[in-house]
Design an enzyme around this catalytic site. Sequence first.
Site, short mmCIF file in Angstrom:
data_model
loop_
_atom_site.label_atom_id
_atom_site.label_comp_id
_atom_site.label_asym_id
_atom_site.label_seq_id
_atom_site.Cartn_x
_atom_site.Cartn_y
_atom_site.Cartn_z
N GLU A 1 38.55 36.17 42.87
CA GLU A 1 38.58 35.33 44.09
C GLU A 1 37.57 34.22 43.87
O GLU A 1 36.82 34.25 42.89
CB GLU A 1 38.17 36.17 45.31
CG GLU A 1 39.09 37.35 45.54
CD GLU A 1 38.61 38.26 46.67
OE1 GLU A 1 37.58 37.95 47.31
OE2 GLU A 1 39.27 39.28 46.91
N ASP B 1 39.21 48.86 30.67
CA ASP B 1 39.04 49.57 29.39
C ASP B 1 40.35 49.55 28.59
O ASP B 1 40.33 49.60 27.36
CB ASP B 1 38.63 51.04 29.63
CG ASP B 1 37.23 51.14 30.23
OD1 ASP B 1 36.49 50.15 30.18
OD2 ASP B 1 36.90 52.22 30.76
N GLU C 1 39.18 38.70 31.69
CA GLU C 1 38.91 40.14 31.51
C GLU C 1 37.42 40.40 31.27
O GLU C 1 37.06 41.28 30.48
CB GLU C 1 39.73 40.71 30.36
CG GLU C 1 41.22 40.64 30.56
CD GLU C 1 41.69 41.59 31.64
OE1 GLU C 1 41.54 42.81 31.48
OE2 GLU C 1 42.19 41.10 32.65
N THR D 1 33.76 37.88 31.03
CA THR D 1 33.28 36.89 30.06
C THR D 1 32.49 37.59 28.95
O THR D 1 32.14 38.78 29.08
CB THR D 1 32.35 35.87 30.75
OG1 THR D 1 31.21 36.58 31.25
CG2 THR D 1 33.04 35.14 31.89
C1 FAD Z 1 43.49 31.23 32.20
C2 FAD Z 1 42.86 32.30 33.05
C3 FAD Z 1 43.58 33.43 33.35
C4 FAD Z 1 43.02 34.42 34.17
N1 FAD Z 1 43.78 35.51 34.50
C5 FAD Z 1 43.29 36.38 35.43
C6 FAD Z 1 44.12 37.44 35.94
O1 FAD Z 1 45.26 37.65 35.51
N2 FAD Z 1 43.62 38.22 36.93
C7 FAD Z 1 42.36 38.04 37.43
O2 FAD Z 1 41.97 38.78 38.33
N3 FAD Z 1 41.55 37.06 36.96
C8 FAD Z 1 41.98 36.23 35.99
N4 FAD Z 1 41.19 35.22 35.53
C9 FAD Z 1 39.83 35.08 36.05
C10 FAD Z 1 38.78 35.53 35.06
O3 FAD Z 1 38.88 36.90 34.80
C11 FAD Z 1 37.41 35.13 35.63
O4 FAD Z 1 37.38 33.73 35.69
C12 FAD Z 1 36.28 35.67 34.80
O5 FAD Z 1 36.20 37.06 34.94
C13 FAD Z 1 34.94 35.04 35.19
O6 FAD Z 1 34.67 35.20 36.54
P1 FAD Z 1 34.29 33.96 37.47
O7 FAD Z 1 35.42 33.01 37.43
O8 FAD Z 1 33.85 34.45 38.80
O9 FAD Z 1 33.07 33.28 36.74
P2 FAD Z 1 31.54 33.47 37.05
O10 FAD Z 1 31.20 34.88 37.29
O11 FAD Z 1 31.17 32.48 38.11
O12 FAD Z 1 30.91 33.05 35.66
C14 FAD Z 1 30.45 31.75 35.34
C15 FAD Z 1 29.49 31.91 34.15
O13 FAD Z 1 28.34 32.70 34.55
C16 FAD Z 1 28.16 33.80 33.67
N5 FAD Z 1 27.66 34.97 34.41
C17 FAD Z 1 28.11 35.48 35.59
N6 FAD Z 1 27.41 36.57 35.95
C18 FAD Z 1 26.48 36.76 34.97
C19 FAD Z 1 25.47 37.73 34.76
N7 FAD Z 1 25.25 38.72 35.62
N8 FAD Z 1 24.71 37.62 33.64
C20 FAD Z 1 24.91 36.62 32.74
N9 FAD Z 1 25.86 35.68 32.89
C21 FAD Z 1 26.64 35.75 33.99
C22 FAD Z 1 29.55 34.07 33.11
O14 FAD Z 1 29.47 34.76 31.89
C23 FAD Z 1 30.11 32.65 32.96
O15 FAD Z 1 29.64 32.09 31.76
C24 FAD Z 1 41.70 34.25 34.67
C25 FAD Z 1 40.98 33.11 34.34
C26 FAD Z 1 41.53 32.13 33.55
C27 FAD Z 1 40.71 30.91 33.24
#
Ligand code: FAD
Length: 399
Positions: free
Chosen positions: A123, A250, A376, A378
Amino acid sequence: MIEFELTPEEEATIAAAHKEAEELLRPIARYYDEHEHESPKDFIEQQWAQQRSGGGGMLGLGVGAALRIEETCWGDAGLMLVAPGSGLGGAAILMTGTQEQQQRFLKRYSEGEPKWGGMAMTESGCGSDTSAIQTTAVLDGDEWVLNGEKIFITGGQRAMDESDGLVVVWATVDKTAGRAGMKSFVVEAGTPGARIEKVENKLGIRASDTATLILDNCRIPYENILGSPEVRKVDSGQTAGFKRAMATFDATRPIIAAMALGVGRAALDFIKEALEKEGIQIRYGAPRHKLTAIERDIMDMEAGYKAAHMLMLRAVWMMSQFQANSLEASMAKAKAGLVVTRITQKAVEMMGPLGYSRKYLLEKWMRDGKINDIFEGTGQINMLIVARRVLDYTRDQLK
Ligand SMILES: Cc1cc2nc3c(=O)[nH]c(=O)nc-3n(C[C@H](O)[C@H](O)[C@H](O)COP(=O)(O)OP(=O)(O)OC[C@H]3O[C@@H](n4cnc5c(N)ncnc54)[C@H](O)[C@@H]3O)c2cc1C
């Protein structure tokens, strides 16, 4: 004992996947990269026919299936994600649903017209921190009422708008319960109150659709909840609902690692072939101080690929043996995401302007590869999981 040996049948399937990647995917890879949101109809039909005849299907729990996915992504990772099938939604159903639910929801993927599946966790304020989910599920009579907005759903549009597919939606049944309140629900295509709002324009894997799903008083049958509706803590740091979400990851993280490795190997094969054409040989036995910079770079790329490959095989194999593999799945995913990023960037660098040019697929692989370090979980998040598991720390202790 760990056994990575393939059966002759598996070897033949993997060889067939490589041939298909070379003859079917590579020739159309550039077109569907440049024509984002256009569907490769012939490829979809071919994949669906193959899946229905039992010859394909992207989802599987074994080493053979992971290697097949690697080969397909060697051909094209974006197109691999367009192949019809239950996708991440299927993985969630297999990991968290009952046998009856698996039969009810997954049967459609072997009959009728092509169908897709997706999984919606992310979200706007929740991606890495999956426990921050705001989407709600409220029980009203014998139905769940879902409200919220899910973003970045791989295959979301094809699952909900273009086929009789489904999306597994993670929502909370009790916000005050934190992680324990997290549950997954199957939302089928055509359900009133569920609509695809938009489809993203992306850097890479552009053949694959990535969609936003709005849930506006979306009513689904009570039986569409996967796992128990009960909200209960199972230990101080983890909870049942959250554990199920993690069990799904997993299963899927090693597969993402296999995808990454397919793209990485495409770039590695390409650059080695280009060097060979220029008469540059890699002297594997020579002492390191006598090697050229190019030779050292190629060897480092190959070593990274091989290390990530072993981690991926181990994580997949453990999953196929129903062994707990959280640590290994995150190790494989973190390493493969990093390796594909390094290999593809280095290969572009070695080719100079030709690497940057659209003449070759190299620049595309650099764009396609990066996603494996993002979705899945980062790279950073998977490294945190590895640290926690290796040190045996709780989440709070690691902070
Ligand atoms: C092409 C694409 C397909 C996707 N498909 C799916 C899907 O099918 N289903 C689904 O649910 N999601 C999907 N996603 C979403 C994806 O899984 C998330 O974008 C990803 O998990 C990162 O979460 P976020 O967007 O909230 O980024 P954020 O959590 O905001 O991360 C931003 C940055 O901060 C870093 N960060 C965050 N928290 C920490 C921490 N505690 N310590 C150190 N660094 C941190 C992250 O590593 C990253 O570099 C998709 C995304 C893309 C781009």
